[in-house]
Structures are given as C-alpha cells and as structure tokens.
Write a protein that holds these residues in place. Structure first.
Motif, PDB file in Angstrom:
ATOM      1  N   TRP A  33      -4.620  11.298   4.760  1.00  0.00           N
ATOM      2  CA  TRP A  33      -4.054   9.964   4.647  1.00  0.00           C
ATOM      3  C   TRP A  33      -2.694  10.015   3.971  1.00  0.00           C
ATOM      4  CZ3 TRP A  33      -8.513   6.293   2.698  1.00  0.00           C
ATOM      5  CH2 TRP A  33      -9.536   6.273   3.658  1.00  0.00           C
ATOM      6  N   THR A  34      -1.822   9.069   4.309  1.00  0.00           N
ATOM      7  CA  THR A  34      -0.524   8.921   3.667  1.00  0.00           C
ATOM      8  C   THR A  34      -0.521   7.628   2.849  1.00  0.00           C
ATOM      9  OG1 THR A  34       0.403   7.815   5.608  1.00  0.00           O
ATOM     10  CG2 THR A  34       0.672  10.224   5.463  1.00  0.00           C
ATOM     11  N   PHE A  35       0.455   7.507   1.937  1.00  0.00           N
ATOM     12  CA  PHE A  35       0.425   6.413   0.966  1.00  0.00           C
ATOM     13  C   PHE A  35       1.806   5.810   0.741  1.00  0.00           C
ATOM     14  CE2 PHE A  35      -2.781   9.551   0.117  1.00  0.00           C
ATOM     15  CZ  PHE A  35      -3.936   8.791   0.068  1.00  0.00           C
ATOM     16  N   VAL A  36       1.811   4.517   0.415  1.00  0.00           N
ATOM     17  CA  VAL A  36       3.000   3.802  -0.037  1.00  0.00           C
ATOM     18  C   VAL A  36       2.596   3.068  -1.311  1.00  0.00           C
ATOM     19  CG1 VAL A  36       4.686   2.000   0.470  1.00  0.00           C
ATOM     20  CG2 VAL A  36       3.869   3.492   2.315  1.00  0.00           C
ATOM     21  N   ASP A  37       3.274   3.366  -2.416  1.00  0.00           N
ATOM     22  CA  ASP A  37       2.946   2.735  -3.694  1.00  0.00           C
ATOM     23  C   ASP A  37       3.645   1.390  -3.818  1.00  0.00           C
ATOM     24  OD1 ASP A  37       1.371   4.889  -4.559  1.00  0.00           O
ATOM     25  OD2 ASP A  37       3.125   5.940  -5.336  1.00  0.00           O
ATOM     26  N   TYR A  38       2.895   0.414  -4.349  1.00  0.00           N
ATOM     27  CA  TYR A  38       3.413  -0.923  -4.639  1.00  0.00           C
ATOM     28  C   TYR A  38       3.157  -1.231  -6.105  1.00  0.00           C
ATOM     29  CZ  TYR A  38       3.945  -1.634   0.355  1.00  0.00           C
ATOM     30  OH  TYR A  38       4.339  -1.519   1.666  1.00  0.00           O
ATOM     31  N   GLY A  39       3.715  -0.462  -6.970  1.00  0.00           N
ATOM     32  CA  GLY A  39       3.511  -0.646  -8.404  1.00  0.00           C
ATOM     33  C   GLY A  39       2.383   0.225  -8.914  1.00  0.00           C
ATOM     34  N   PRO A  40       2.103   0.134 -10.211  1.00  0.00           N
ATOM     35  CA  PRO A  40       1.132   1.026 -10.831  1.00  0.00           C
ATOM     36  C   PRO A  40      -0.333   0.705 -10.522  1.00  0.00           C
ATOM     37  CG  PRO A  40       1.992  -0.503 -12.447  1.00  0.00           C
ATOM     38  CD  PRO A  40       2.779  -0.724 -11.183  1.00  0.00           C
ATOM     39  N   THR A  41      -0.620  -0.491  -9.984  1.00  0.00           N
ATOM     40  CA  THR A  41      -2.014  -0.868  -9.759  1.00  0.00           C
ATOM     41  C   THR A  41      -2.403  -0.966  -8.290  1.00  0.00           C
ATOM     42  OG1 THR A  41      -1.560  -3.244  -9.839  1.00  0.00           O
ATOM     43  CG2 THR A  41      -2.099  -2.150 -11.935  1.00  0.00           C
ATOM     44  N   TYR A  42      -1.476  -0.600  -7.377  1.00  0.00           N
ATOM     45  CA  TYR A  42      -1.813  -0.712  -5.959  1.00  0.00           C
ATOM     46  C   TYR A  42      -1.043   0.314  -5.139  1.00  0.00           C
ATOM     47  CZ  TYR A  42      -3.367  -2.810  -1.623  1.00  0.00           C
ATOM     48  OH  TYR A  42      -3.974  -3.017  -0.412  1.00  0.00           O
ATOM     49  N   GLU A  91     -10.718 -18.204  -5.458  1.00  0.00           N
ATOM     50  CA  GLU A  91      -9.853 -19.167  -4.787  1.00  0.00           C
ATOM     51  C   GLU A  91      -8.574 -18.484  -4.298  1.00  0.00           C
ATOM     52  OE1 GLU A  91     -10.537 -22.243  -3.913  1.00  0.00           O
ATOM     53  OE2 GLU A  91     -12.484 -22.273  -4.923  1.00  0.00           O
ATOM     54  N   THR A  92      -7.885 -19.136  -3.398  1.00  0.00           N
ATOM     55  CA  THR A  92      -6.660 -18.598  -2.811  1.00  0.00           C
ATOM     56  C   THR A  92      -5.649 -18.238  -3.896  1.00  0.00           C
ATOM     57  OG1 THR A  92      -7.005 -19.915  -0.817  1.00  0.00           O
ATOM     58  CG2 THR A  92      -4.779 -19.075  -1.195  1.00  0.00           C
ATOM     59  N   PHE A  93      -5.097 -17.047  -3.780  1.00  0.00           N
ATOM     60  CA  PHE A  93      -4.059 -16.589  -4.705  1.00  0.00           C
ATOM     61  C   PHE A  93      -2.977 -15.888  -3.910  1.00  0.00           C
ATOM     62  CE2 PHE A  93      -7.074 -13.128  -4.346  1.00  0.00           C
ATOM     63  CZ  PHE A  93      -6.296 -11.976  -4.327  1.00  0.00           C
ATOM     64  N   SER A  94      -1.788 -15.845  -4.490  1.00  0.00           N
ATOM     65  CA  SER A  94      -0.641 -15.207  -3.836  1.00  0.00           C
ATOM     66  C   SER A  94      -0.451 -13.802  -4.364  1.00  0.00           C
ATOM     67  CB  SER A  94       0.632 -16.018  -4.103  1.00  0.00           C
ATOM     68  OG  SER A  94       0.523 -17.287  -3.518  1.00  0.00           O
ATOM     69  N   PHE A  95       0.117 -12.955  -3.518  1.00  0.00           N
ATOM     70  CA  PHE A  95       0.507 -11.599  -3.878  1.00  0.00           C
ATOM     71  C   PHE A  95       1.765 -11.289  -3.066  1.00  0.00           C
ATOM     72  CE2 PHE A  95      -2.439 -11.378  -0.373  1.00  0.00           C
ATOM     73  CZ  PHE A  95      -1.820 -10.511   0.521  1.00  0.00           C
ATOM     74  N   PRO A  96       2.497 -10.225  -3.389  1.00  0.00           N
ATOM     75  CA  PRO A  96       3.710  -9.941  -2.615  1.00  0.00           C
ATOM     76  C   PRO A  96       3.386  -9.794  -1.126  1.00  0.00           C
ATOM     77  CG  PRO A  96       3.668  -8.613  -4.594  1.00  0.00           C
ATOM     78  CD  PRO A  96       2.320  -9.284  -4.494  1.00  0.00           C
ATOM     79  N   GLY A  97       3.909 -10.697  -0.324  1.00  0.00           N
ATOM     80  CA  GLY A  97       3.716 -10.629   1.111  1.00  0.00           C
ATOM     81  C   GLY A  97       2.695 -11.591   1.679  1.00  0.00           C
ATOM     82  N   VAL A 113     -10.077 -12.922   3.084  1.00  0.00           N
ATOM     83  CA  VAL A 113      -9.255 -13.334   4.222  1.00  0.00           C
ATOM     84  C   VAL A 113      -7.835 -13.515   3.692  1.00  0.00           C
ATOM     85  CG1 VAL A 113      -8.897 -15.024   6.053  1.00  0.00           C
ATOM     86  CG2 VAL A 113     -11.219 -14.566   5.221  1.00  0.00           C
ATOM     87  N   TRP A 114      -6.865 -12.981   4.437  1.00  0.00           N
ATOM     88  CA  TRP A 114      -5.478 -13.097   4.003  1.00  0.00           C
ATOM     89  C   TRP A 114      -4.591 -13.607   5.111  1.00  0.00           C
ATOM     90  CZ3 TRP A 114      -0.626 -10.502   4.663  1.00  0.00           C
ATOM     91  CH2 TRP A 114      -0.599  -9.597   5.729  1.00  0.00           C
ATOM     92  N   THR A 115      -3.408 -14.081   4.738  1.00  0.00           N
ATOM     93  CA  THR A 115      -2.357 -14.423   5.680  1.00  0.00           C
ATOM     94  C   THR A 115      -1.032 -14.004   5.075  1.00  0.00           C
ATOM     95  OG1 THR A 115      -1.588 -16.157   7.206  1.00  0.00           O
ATOM     96  CG2 THR A 115      -1.865 -16.779   4.894  1.00  0.00           C
ATOM     97  N   ASN A 116      -0.065 -13.679   5.933  1.00  0.00           N
ATOM     98  CA  ASN A 116       1.224 -13.269   5.414  1.00  0.00           C
ATOM     99  C   ASN A 116       2.117 -14.467   5.187  1.00  0.00           C
ATOM    100  OD1 ASN A 116       1.755 -13.869   8.077  1.00  0.00           O
ATOM    101  ND2 ASN A 116       2.939 -12.052   8.476  1.00  0.00           N
ATOM    102  N   LEU A 117       3.176 -14.256   4.416  1.00  0.00           N
ATOM    103  CA  LEU A 117       4.164 -15.310   4.176  1.00  0.00           C
ATOM    104  C   LEU A 117       5.199 -15.236   5.276  1.00  0.00           C
ATOM    105  CD1 LEU A 117       4.667 -14.861   0.337  1.00  0.00           C
ATOM    106  CD2 LEU A 117       3.247 -16.550   1.509  1.00  0.00           C
ATOM    107  N   ASP A 118       5.453 -16.348   5.892  1.00  0.00           N
ATOM    108  CA  ASP A 118       6.463 -16.377   6.967  1.00  0.00           C
ATOM    109  C   ASP A 118       7.763 -16.917   6.460  1.00  0.00           C
ATOM    110  OD1 ASP A 118       3.940 -17.333   9.280  1.00  0.00           O
ATOM    111  OD2 ASP A 118       4.817 -15.348   9.014  1.00  0.00           O
TER     112      ASP A 118
END
Length: 118
Positions: A33-42, A91-97, A113-118
């Motif tokens: 597997w390959t990886f892309v880091d998005y900060g220290p917790t993800y 409940e619904t929460f936001s995250f980058p993207g 369930v997620w949706t992206n920001l347009d």
C-alpha cells in the motif's frame, strides 16, 4: 440534482489505529500500500484500487474498520436512514474536504456517510 457515479456506494474504509507509523509499515510491507499524510492523526492509504485511512483521532475499535459510504445529499441520506431505524451515533461534522456523520444499523454496526465540499 444530478447523481454522481459513486452515490450510495462504499467509498472509503477507515481504521482507528494506535500508531500510524506502525500501521503504515505493516500494510506497506504486507500488501504494498502507498500513503498520503494529512497531518499527525490521519494518513490516507491506497491499495491501487480502493482508498481508505488510518487515524488516531478516535479509539481503536476491535471488530473491524469503519466503512464509509458516499452520498451526493448528506441530509437526505441521514433522513432516509433515520426513517429506516438507524441511530445517528455522531452528528454531521466537517473535515478538510467534506462532511460526514456516523450511524448504527439495526444489527449494531457503525458506518459513516460522507460528502465532499463543492
């Protein structure tokens, strides 16, 4: 509203892990597997076909990863799930993207369930 090609499909699998570096080393060594880091917790992983993530943002949940589905309309999906007896566990929460919520199905499985920001 147009429906995307991935509406109502499994879109992501998220593992809550104790140590992201350890998990990256394990899955890279075992499966390439390959990886892309998005900060220290993800970190996002890719097996070449499916993407997912490792996070230390929540406790490790023995019994399996969090299955994440995509929705073009997060609010409508949440209403539909509630009508079918699902319990909203986060409940619904936001995250980058994007934004997402978690629910418990009738057998007690937690999914998101997620949706992206347009």
């Amino acid at each position: 509203m147009t429906v995307s090609h991935k509406d109502r499909q499994i879109d992501n699998i998220e593992f809550n892990v104790g140590d992201i570096g350890r998990s990256k080393a394990f899955y890279a060594g075992a499966f390439g597997w390959t990886f892309v880091d998005y900060g220290p917790t993800y970190t996002e992983f890719s097996d070449g076909r499916l993407r997912g993530g490792f996070t230390t943002g929540e406790p490790v949940r023995p019994g399996g990863p969090l299955i994440i589905l995509y929705s073009d309309d997060l609010d409508a999906t949440q209403l539909r799930l509630k009508a079918l007896g699902a319990v909203i566990s986060r409940e619904t929460f936001s995250f980058p993207g994007g934004s997402r919520f978690h629910f418990i199905d009738p057998d007690g499985y937690e999914l998101a369930v997620w949706t992206n920001l347009d």
